[in-house]
Enzyme design. Structure first.
Site, PDB file in Angstrom:
ATOM      1  N   ASP A  17      11.809  -9.757  -7.968  1.00  0.00           N
ATOM      2  CA  ASP A  17      11.008  -8.840  -7.079  1.00  0.00           C
ATOM      3  C   ASP A  17       9.316  -8.306  -7.862  1.00  0.00           C
ATOM      4  OD1 ASP A  17       8.614  -6.846  -5.466  1.00  0.00           O
ATOM      5  OD2 ASP A  17      11.012  -6.124  -4.849  1.00  0.00           O
ATOM      6  N   CYS A  76      10.973 -10.086   3.268  1.00  0.00           N
ATOM      7  CA  CYS A  76      11.445  -9.003   1.454  1.00  0.00           C
ATOM      8  C   CYS A  76      11.461  -7.599   2.339  1.00  0.00           C
ATOM      9  CB  CYS A  76      10.472  -9.573   0.562  1.00  0.00           C
ATOM     10  SG  CYS A  76       8.665  -9.323   1.147  1.00  0.00           S
ATOM     11  N   CYS A 122       4.906  -8.801  -1.232  1.00  0.00           N
ATOM     12  CA  CYS A 122       4.416  -9.326  -2.111  1.00  0.00           C
ATOM     13  C   CYS A 122       5.483 -10.897  -1.972  1.00  0.00           C
ATOM     14  CB  CYS A 122       5.298  -8.638  -3.481  1.00  0.00           C
ATOM     15  SG  CYS A 122       4.828  -7.684  -4.832  1.00  0.00           S
ATOM     16  N   ARG A 123       7.039 -10.399  -1.872  1.00  0.00           N
ATOM     17  CA  ARG A 123       6.920 -12.124  -1.999  1.00  0.00           C
ATOM     18  C   ARG A 123       7.116 -13.113  -0.412  1.00  0.00           C
ATOM     19  NH1 ARG A 123      12.932  -9.452  -3.333  1.00  0.00           N
ATOM     20  NH2 ARG A 123      12.026  -7.710  -2.005  1.00  0.00           N
ATOM     21  N   SER A 124       8.009 -12.241   0.168  1.00  0.00           N
ATOM     22  CA  SER A 124       7.152 -12.877   1.290  1.00  0.00           C
ATOM     23  C   SER A 124       6.065 -13.133   2.164  1.00  0.00           C
ATOM     24  CB  SER A 124       8.122 -12.075   2.844  1.00  0.00           C
ATOM     25  OG  SER A 124       7.607 -10.507   3.292  1.00  0.00           O
ATOM     26  N   ASN A 182       7.348  -6.303   2.193  1.00  0.00           N
ATOM     27  CA  ASN A 182       6.544  -7.405   3.260  1.00  0.00           C
ATOM     28  C   ASN A 182       5.148  -7.181   2.199  1.00  0.00           C
ATOM     29  OD1 ASN A 182       5.228  -7.551   6.043  1.00  0.00           O
ATOM     30  ND2 ASN A 182       6.190  -9.067   5.240  1.00  0.00           N
TER      31      ASN A 182
END
Ligand code: 4NP
Length: 145
Positions: free
Chosen positions: A120, A9, A14-16, A12
Site C-alpha cells: 500500500d 483495495c 491508490c492501488r485499485s 480506492n
C-alpha cells in the site's frame, strides 16, 4: 471470455484505481471499475501522488472516483481482484450465498514480482514500486483472459 473486472483495495484512492487505469490502457475493450472495502474516501479522485506517478507513465486516472465495495458487486462483475489478503477477506465476508464469482489476488498474475500482495503506497510512499507491480500484473491478467 471475462468481460467485467472489478479491482478492489482498502481506500480506492491508490492501488485499485492505479490497477484500473493501467489495465484499461492495455485492454480498453474490457469493462472495468474499482472500489474500496473502506468508505473513508468515497467520492474522492485518486490520491494526488498516485495520479502523478501514473500520469508519468501515460495512465490518466483523473476521471476515477472512489466508491465502496458492496455485495451487489458479486453479481455485477465476472472477476473481482483484490490487492492483498485483507482485501480478499473483506470481500469474501460480503459474498452472497450461492454466488461463485472468482476473487483473485492481483499478484497472482505477476509471479515474477515475488510478492503475494501489492504494497500500500499510502503507507510505503513508493508509488513507482506499486506501478511496476501493477503494470506486470495487468499484462498477466490481460494474457489470462
Ligand atoms: P489504497 O490505499 O487502499 O491503495 O487506496 C489507502 C488509502 C487510504 C487509506 C488506506 C489505504 N486510508 O486509511 O485512508
Amino acid at each position: 471470455m471475462t468481460t467485467k473486472i472489478l479491482f478492489v483495495c482498502l481506500g480506492n484512492i491508490c492501488r485499485s484505481p492505479a490497477a484500473e487505469g493501467v489495465f484499461r490502457s492495455l485492454a480498453p475493450e474490457v469493462e472495468t471499475d474499482s472500489a474500496g472495502t473502506g468508505s473513508w474516501h468515497v467520492g474522492e479522485p485518486p490520491y494526488g501522488p498516485m495520479q502523478a506517478a501514473a500520469q508519468a507513465r501515460g495512465h490518466d486516472l483523473s476521471d476515477l472516483r472512489a466508491r465502496q465495495f458492496h455485495t451487489g458487486d458479486f453479481s455485477a462483475f465476472d472477476l473481482i481482484i483484490g490487492m492483498d489478503d485483507a482485501n480478499i477477506e473483506d470481500i469474501e465476508r460480503l459474498r452472497p450465498a450461492g454466488n461463485a464469482t472468482p476473487v483473485k489476488r492481483f499478484t497472482d498474475y505477476a509471479p515474477g514480482c515475488g510478492l503475494d500482495h501489492v504494497p500500500d503506497p499510502y503507507y510505503t510512499r513508493d508509488f513507482d514500486a506499486v506501478l511496476d507491480i501493477v503494470e506486470e500484473a495487468a499484462k498477466g491478467l490481460r494474457a489470462s483472459l
